[in-house]
Design a protein around this motif. Sequence first.
Motif, short mmCIF file in Angstrom:
data_model
loop_
_atom_site.label_atom_id
_atom_site.label_comp_id
_atom_site.label_asym_id
_atom_site.label_seq_id
_atom_site.Cartn_x
_atom_site.Cartn_y
_atom_site.Cartn_z
N VAL A 1 40.36 -47.01 -0.12
CA VAL A 1 39.59 -45.83 -0.53
C VAL A 1 39.04 -46.09 -1.93
O VAL A 1 39.78 -46.14 -2.91
CB VAL A 1 40.47 -44.56 -0.52
N ASP A 2 37.73 -46.30 -2.01
CA ASP A 2 37.06 -46.61 -3.28
C ASP A 2 37.00 -45.39 -4.19
O ASP A 2 36.85 -44.25 -3.71
CB ASP A 2 35.63 -47.10 -3.04
N LEU A 3 37.06 -45.65 -5.49
CA LEU A 3 36.94 -44.59 -6.47
C LEU A 3 35.62 -43.84 -6.29
O LEU A 3 35.59 -42.61 -6.33
CB LEU A 3 37.04 -45.17 -7.89
N ALA A 4 34.54 -44.56 -6.06
CA ALA A 4 33.23 -43.92 -5.88
C ALA A 4 33.26 -42.97 -4.69
O ALA A 4 32.69 -41.87 -4.75
CB ALA A 4 32.15 -44.97 -5.70
N GLU A 5 33.92 -43.37 -3.61
CA GLU A 5 34.02 -42.52 -2.43
C GLU A 5 34.80 -41.24 -2.75
O GLU A 5 34.41 -40.14 -2.35
CB GLU A 5 34.72 -43.28 -1.31
N MET A 6 35.90 -41.39 -3.50
CA MET A 6 36.69 -40.21 -3.86
C MET A 6 35.89 -39.26 -4.73
O MET A 6 35.94 -38.05 -4.56
CB MET A 6 37.97 -40.63 -4.58
N LYS A 7 35.11 -39.83 -5.66
CA LYS A 7 34.31 -38.99 -6.57
C LYS A 7 33.22 -38.24 -5.84
O LYS A 7 32.79 -37.18 -6.28
CB LYS A 7 33.69 -39.85 -7.68
N MET A 8 32.74 -38.76 -4.72
CA MET A 8 31.67 -38.11 -3.96
C MET A 8 32.20 -37.06 -2.99
O MET A 8 31.44 -36.24 -2.50
CB MET A 8 30.86 -39.16 -3.20
N ASP A 9 33.49 -37.09 -2.71
CA ASP A 9 34.10 -36.18 -1.75
C ASP A 9 34.25 -34.79 -2.38
O ASP A 9 34.88 -34.65 -3.43
CB ASP A 9 35.47 -36.73 -1.34
N ASP A 10 33.69 -33.77 -1.73
CA ASP A 10 33.73 -32.41 -2.28
C ASP A 10 35.15 -31.92 -2.54
O ASP A 10 35.42 -31.29 -3.56
CB ASP A 10 32.99 -31.44 -1.36
N ARG A 11 36.06 -32.18 -1.60
CA ARG A 11 37.44 -31.72 -1.79
C ARG A 11 38.11 -32.44 -2.95
O ARG A 11 38.89 -31.85 -3.69
CB ARG A 11 38.23 -31.91 -0.50
N LEU B 1 42.39 -39.52 -12.42
CA LEU B 1 41.78 -40.84 -12.23
C LEU B 1 40.27 -40.79 -12.41
O LEU B 1 39.65 -41.77 -12.80
CB LEU B 1 42.14 -41.38 -10.85
N PHE B 2 39.66 -39.64 -12.14
CA PHE B 2 38.22 -39.50 -12.29
C PHE B 2 37.80 -39.55 -13.75
O PHE B 2 36.70 -39.96 -14.08
CB PHE B 2 37.72 -38.20 -11.66
N ARG B 3 38.66 -39.12 -14.65
CA ARG B 3 38.33 -39.11 -16.08
C ARG B 3 38.65 -40.44 -16.75
O ARG B 3 37.99 -40.82 -17.71
CB ARG B 3 39.09 -37.97 -16.78
N GLN B 4 39.68 -41.12 -16.26
CA GLN B 4 40.11 -42.39 -16.85
C GLN B 4 40.47 -43.36 -15.73
O GLN B 4 41.64 -43.55 -15.42
CB GLN B 4 41.29 -42.17 -17.79
N PRO B 5 39.47 -44.02 -15.13
CA PRO B 5 39.69 -44.80 -13.92
C PRO B 5 40.47 -46.10 -14.11
O PRO B 5 40.75 -46.79 -13.15
CB PRO B 5 38.27 -45.09 -13.42
N ARG B 6 40.85 -46.43 -15.34
CA ARG B 6 41.62 -47.66 -15.54
C ARG B 6 43.06 -47.36 -15.92
O ARG B 6 43.80 -48.25 -16.32
CB ARG B 6 40.95 -48.52 -16.61
N LEU B 7 43.48 -46.12 -15.77
CA LEU B 7 44.87 -45.76 -16.06
C LEU B 7 45.82 -46.44 -15.08
O LEU B 7 45.50 -46.63 -13.91
CB LEU B 7 45.07 -44.25 -15.95
N SER B 8 46.99 -46.78 -15.57
CA SER B 8 48.01 -47.36 -14.70
C SER B 8 48.74 -46.28 -13.92
O SER B 8 49.12 -46.48 -12.78
CB SER B 8 49.02 -48.14 -15.52
#
Length: 106
Positions: free
Chosen positions: A50-60, A68-75
């Motif tokens: 599941v790609d980050l871009a896909e998650m960001k485009m998903d309305d839910r 993760l959307f604000r800081q995509p390189r967090l561990s």
Amino acid sequence: MGDLCFFYHSGNKARRIVGVVTVVKECYDDGDDGGVAVDVAAVGEMRRPVDLAEMKMDDRMKASGFALFRQPRLSVVPVSKEVWERVCELGGGYEGDGSCGVEDEV
């Protein structure tokens, strides 16, 4: 111990959730200038990454406020039950989940 976690690739070319792991040893000093670590063991791969871009485009997912959307390189980021379930849904679950991605059940 025993918490389930997503295994997330945070590299430049591919930012995506690729599997699920479980914590087998809680936070400890990793000996690297005050850094800490946890030990994990593989539970199973996502049936479909599941790609980050896909998650960001998903309305839910957009409405979730997922860190993760604000800081995509967090561990490490917290994952709500709603986000966990949606990621599992988007990825078709993970190998050995027993509950997510059960589209094969009758």
